[in-house]
Design a protein around this motif. Sequence first.
Motif, mmCIF file in Angstrom:
data_model
loop_
_atom_site.group_PDB
_atom_site.id
_atom_site.type_symbol
_atom_site.label_atom_id
_atom_site.label_comp_id
_atom_site.label_asym_id
_atom_site.label_seq_id
_atom_site.Cartn_x
_atom_site.Cartn_y
_atom_site.Cartn_z
ATOM 1 N N ALA C 133 -46.111 -23.044 89.008
ATOM 2 C CA ALA C 133 -46.288 -22.463 87.673
ATOM 3 C C ALA C 133 -46.307 -23.552 86.604
ATOM 4 O O ALA C 133 -47.103 -23.515 85.663
ATOM 5 C CB ALA C 133 -45.179 -21.451 87.395
ATOM 6 N N GLU C 134 -45.420 -24.555 86.762
ATOM 7 C CA GLU C 134 -45.409 -25.653 85.793
ATOM 8 C C GLU C 134 -46.730 -26.419 85.830
ATOM 9 O O GLU C 134 -47.316 -26.729 84.791
ATOM 10 C CB GLU C 134 -44.245 -26.606 86.106
ATOM 11 N N ALA C 135 -47.190 -26.707 87.047
ATOM 12 C CA ALA C 135 -48.448 -27.464 87.170
ATOM 13 C C ALA C 135 -49.596 -26.689 86.539
ATOM 14 O O ALA C 135 -50.401 -27.245 85.780
ATOM 15 C CB ALA C 135 -48.746 -27.754 88.642
ATOM 16 N N ARG C 136 -49.661 -25.400 86.834
ATOM 17 C CA ARG C 136 -50.734 -24.580 86.279
ATOM 18 C C ARG C 136 -50.643 -24.532 84.751
ATOM 19 O O ARG C 136 -51.642 -24.647 84.044
ATOM 20 C CB ARG C 136 -50.652 -23.172 86.863
ATOM 21 N N GLY C 137 -49.431 -24.420 84.251
ATOM 22 C CA GLY C 137 -49.243 -24.391 82.799
ATOM 23 C C GLY C 137 -49.693 -25.685 82.141
ATOM 24 O O GLY C 137 -50.315 -25.679 81.074
ATOM 25 N N ARG C 138 -49.409 -26.786 82.792
ATOM 26 C CA ARG C 138 -49.799 -28.077 82.222
ATOM 27 C C ARG C 138 -51.317 -28.278 82.312
ATOM 28 O O ARG C 138 -51.909 -28.916 81.446
ATOM 29 C CB ARG C 138 -49.023 -29.200 82.908
ATOM 30 N N VAL C 139 -51.922 -27.739 83.359
ATOM 31 C CA VAL C 139 -53.384 -27.776 83.426
ATOM 32 C C VAL C 139 -53.973 -26.946 82.289
ATOM 33 O O VAL C 139 -54.860 -27.400 81.556
ATOM 34 C CB VAL C 139 -53.891 -27.244 84.788
ATOM 35 N N GLN C 140 -53.448 -25.746 82.130
ATOM 36 C CA GLN C 140 -53.941 -24.861 81.065
ATOM 37 C C GLN C 140 -53.757 -25.499 79.693
ATOM 38 O O GLN C 140 -54.543 -25.302 78.784
ATOM 39 C CB GLN C 140 -53.180 -23.524 81.084
ATOM 40 N N ALA C 141 -52.682 -26.265 79.549
ATOM 41 C CA ALA C 141 -52.401 -26.906 78.267
ATOM 42 C C ALA C 141 -53.275 -28.132 78.032
ATOM 43 O O ALA C 141 -53.191 -28.771 76.992
ATOM 44 C CB ALA C 141 -50.922 -27.296 78.207
#
Lengths: 336, 336, 336, 336
Positions: C133-141
Amino acid sequence: MTQHPVRFGLLGSGRIGQVHAASMAANPSAELAWVADPFINGARDLASRFGGRATENAHEVLASGEVDAILIASPTPTHVELIEAAVDRGLPVLCEKPIDLDLARVDDLRPKVRASGVPVALGFNRRFDPAFAEARGRVQAGEIGALEQLSIISRDPAAPPADYIAVSGGIFRDMTIHDFDMARFFVGDVVEVTAVGARLFDAGAKAYGDFDTAVTTLRSADGAVVTITNSRHSAIGYDQRIEAFGALGSLNVGNAPSSLVQHSDTVRVGAQSPHPAFFLERYTEAYALELAEFLRLVRGEPSTSPTFEDGRAALVLADAAQRSAEEGVAVSVALA
Amino acid sequence: MTQHPVRFGLLGSGRIGQVHAASMAANPSAELAWVADPFINGARDLASRFGGRATENAHEVLASGEVDAILIASPTPTHVELIEAAVDRGLPVLCEKPIDLDLARVDDLRPKVRASGVPVALGFNRRFDPAFAEARGRVQAGEIGALEQLSIISRDPAAPPADYIAVSGGIFRDMTIHDFDMARFFVGDVVEVTAVGARLFDAGAKAYGDFDTAVTTLRSADGAVVTITNSRHSAIGYDQRIEAFGALGSLNVGNAPSSLVQHSDTVRVGAQSPHPAFFLERYTEAYALELAEFLRLVRGEPSTSPTFEDGRAALVLADAAQRSAEEGVAVSVALA
Amino acid sequence: MTQHPVRFGLLGSGRIGQVHAASMAANPSAELAWVADPFINGARDLASRFGGRATENAHEVLASGEVDAILIASPTPTHVELIEAAVDRGLPVLCEKPIDLDLARVDDLRPKVRASGVPVALGFNRRFDPAFAEARGRVQAGEIGALEQLSIISRDPAAPPADYIAVSGGIFRDMTIHDFDMARFFVGDVVEVTAVGARLFDAGAKAYGDFDTAVTTLRSADGAVVTITNSRHSAIGYDQRIEAFGALGSLNVGNAPSSLVQHSDTVRVGAQSPHPAFFLERYTEAYALELAEFLRLVRGEPSTSPTFEDGRAALVLADAAQRSAEEGVAVSVALA
Amino acid sequence: MTQHPVRFGLLGSGRIGQVHAASMAANPSAELAWVADPFINGARDLASRFGGRATENAHEVLASGEVDAILIASPTPTHVELIEAAVDRGLPVLCEKPIDLDLARVDDLRPKVRASGVPVALGFNRRFDPAFAEARGRVQAGEIGALEQLSIISRDPAAPPADYIAVSGGIFRDMTIHDFDMARFFVGDVVEVTAVGARLFDAGAKAYGDFDTAVTTLRSADGAVVTITNSRHSAIGYDQRIEAFGALGSLNVGNAPSSLVQHSDTVRVGAQSPHPAFFLERYTEAYALELAEFLRLVRGEPSTSPTFEDGRAALVLADAAQRSAEEGVAVSVALA
């Protein structure tokens, strides 16, 4: 701006002498002109592989008029005499550590070296290791703020023979001396030494009253605390690590893996091969860079080669550590 | 074989008291029956969240007849009195470290605790950290051969307020005390302490003559050398590492990353997030396991909970380290 | 703002049902009210441990009027019928993946789900893993710029029994389906699927024409390329990794080590213990977070729970992968 | 057993020609005798630095009678003609990859090469990387059991200029060709190729219908599945990794860090410097070992140098990948 290669007289054809001979052969600015070793076959072998003439007599090299610089890789007890002879002839010297095991002899030589103006460099090869040099440079550049703690781990793969221990001067003068220099490379002047030694596994250390295990704590003039952890053996191979801890962060230099391959199976994951066997493998590049830096010194260019004074300072710290470990007291030192 | 849950009287509702209350709530074998805190709102809040009754008065809890065990999480100066009161009533105690800052008070209490047979456990939570416990177990099992050197790095994220420093008993009694216990967890009896302290950055340490930076070297009865590296601050977060070095290999416990995500870009590769903020985050699981182990002690089952004697031993080492750092001498200790 | 806990009807008391029951017990906003399983002893056991009443009949739960939400953890062939029955009664559903092995049945149910407005969430637990979830969030950001390549490695510790393989729907519908959802979590719509399968080691796969090894390549609507690497076995343990590669850098989620301890000796250095045994261990935290997110959905709060549509999309991709692997062609898909 | 050094004719003085000239200078068994380049200044410069004579005309070198072996480092379109000319004169050849972009031309030359018995080696330098070679050797030795999956990640730091793309033959023939050879180094014969390409960021790729991003899946004769992940750019630097996954475990070769130093601060921990800039830095040692292996071939000693047939096989796979990516079908290949 091509320049004549610097012609070296190499005194000593043992293991470390061979390293330097190979570095000279690989460096277009250096040339092996003479090799001296009382064990003449060693000298001849080196000369046949890397060039130059062989002799049993170091003074024949010094007097030859055919060398521009001297590299001293002979046994420690000969260092003072050979440095003096080279300085007398105005020949720049790169001398393997330590200058001598006896600080009094070093101090006797010291005024002449100072007065001569002849460059005398000490072979503290680890300063030239790219990783340690990078870490030190980044510390100096302020990347981790004020340096507060420095941890040096330095363990040899296996203890040397007992007869070597007998004449080694003890672990602090023989082994830790590199780490004392590394500490000074990072923190500058050291003002206090506290050491704890133990003899846990090595028969030689037990036979000759030496330690095989030691922890030394140094305090620098600006307050930083350095911890040096030594052992005469290491199952995982040559263990050479540094961690600099500062107000803003830390810089860590781990061991060099012997390969990039990691293996995983049902019982363990991420296993790498042990570290390079010993200093010749670990510091191959450092020895080449050390020679290159000394060449700058020989040519009168700005150079960061560690000096005779650095060699003396490391010995002062070794003496202090020996006394601290024996007497259980913190020992103040004045290096200036 | 269902058993009645152990009913706890929790003395102290501060940060660490809250941790223990949560552990009790999560453990089906424990039950929070009473919470005492002179700051009654804190006690009430805990009771409302995790169950039990609240009071301003610890002795009301002890006298209630409604508790099977006492957990002391009140300020250090109250520990001795509360342990004594619990022991007088035959109530097993789990007391946060340290027992007291004054060894004389501890020694005054010691005979009564010994004679009583009432279990008194000390809250050295780090023994229950799965990684440290695993490493220690593997050392004990001989996986790395004879343990020769143990390196403990223990740095807090940030220095506490100056008024805390003022009453803390100093870095060795307040902070290193955990590391003294960890050292004993691995090496058993310690016979000599050498410490070097520095005050480099913390105004509180400077104001109250404390150190903010320290290196302590311990020698164990069987010769192993332990190095403890402390700092009152750490830019990278709570820094808790252990490396055990033995004749056959080494076991290394690194910091717990705060996530598994690594980031790489044009200027750096493999960057992870800093370590968990502080002990509550880093040792969450350890606190729960500590309570579980204490429950075994309460029930008369075999238990590895650290004892009153362990608490006293850590304090003896802290006193020795304080003296060593102040006087610059190695200090012998006799823990038996 | 205290709220009545959400009362759950849990359909299915097998391994995954037990995980959810434990999550409910640990979450103060949830309550296990009913458990149904034709294997009544399983239902009774769960109810005795985590609360609630037991029945053989799922429809008794649905009709009880005593539950606020349904969690479907029964065998796959029952999912469609149970979702429908819950939706008919207006009960929000969290259903384990897959919705069904037959896309036609899913599509038959789809209009009713859509029209009902009843929340139907799918149990794609990996979305809730903190690291993913963190990785995906940072990609989205935007931390690594435009996402260009995503690599998902997903290997089970050991192949399931052959009779499970027989009814599993094949590796793509049974195992890769999680990875299809993970891909969509990062890249959104997928427009093309290319898959290569092999049967290398598993007797069940050979017996039933399934693959035990597969590589699937997805192309997203905005051009990103996703690679999914699957195996039905893994000597190193459950292998769950993701690497997101973007124009400005990359984010890498490695396997969770089973401990922080690293071991080194004469033959290998840095060895860690293998990865957590399987999904229950690896995704413990994810299951709890999945339930918490579903509770928000039940309460009408904003929620990121994957939906029925996400469950259908993953099945569409699985069907496409199956066809691609069988026919050796890239298969276009339209998920909208 | 001293031997006359092998006298090389080097055809091409560009970047890769310079690498080989330096390798020759560092290898006592090799000697640079002639350098040819239509850009005569390049040839002269190389000759002045590393020895030998310079000419504009490659055929002057071939006809000189002064060379024992030919190293072809000229532009790809000249390779076939130069290999043929060398073979005609019985001169062993080390030719940079690819043999040609057109398989038909390669196949026209093939019978002559085969019939001649003249050694023709291909410059697949990565086979000689110590880490990749070690991993492959350990796979061959059975350390991880049957090899089931091989993952090759290969990304260049930055896309080449558009005019290079225009004549490159496309990403599969120009870049992936190295990875095709690496795949064959591990798995032997390949029987099927499936490729997915994308053009996401590079103007050159868009202008000339090439891909800048690709994933290729290979199936080997014995069933292993290989995944090759390519990108024409990489923010983190040259990205060269391999993971071999077998029935009993895995072997992983990560990127070579540019230094051993790790930096940690308040926002990130463990950050290393990016990977070596490009292939000249990453594969320095591999180029030297490649030359050494070719010298064995020249001398008729057992040699593992990749051959003309290996060069052709990689091109066959590249053609198949190109077709697969364009047509969306799996393409069978027969390499025998």
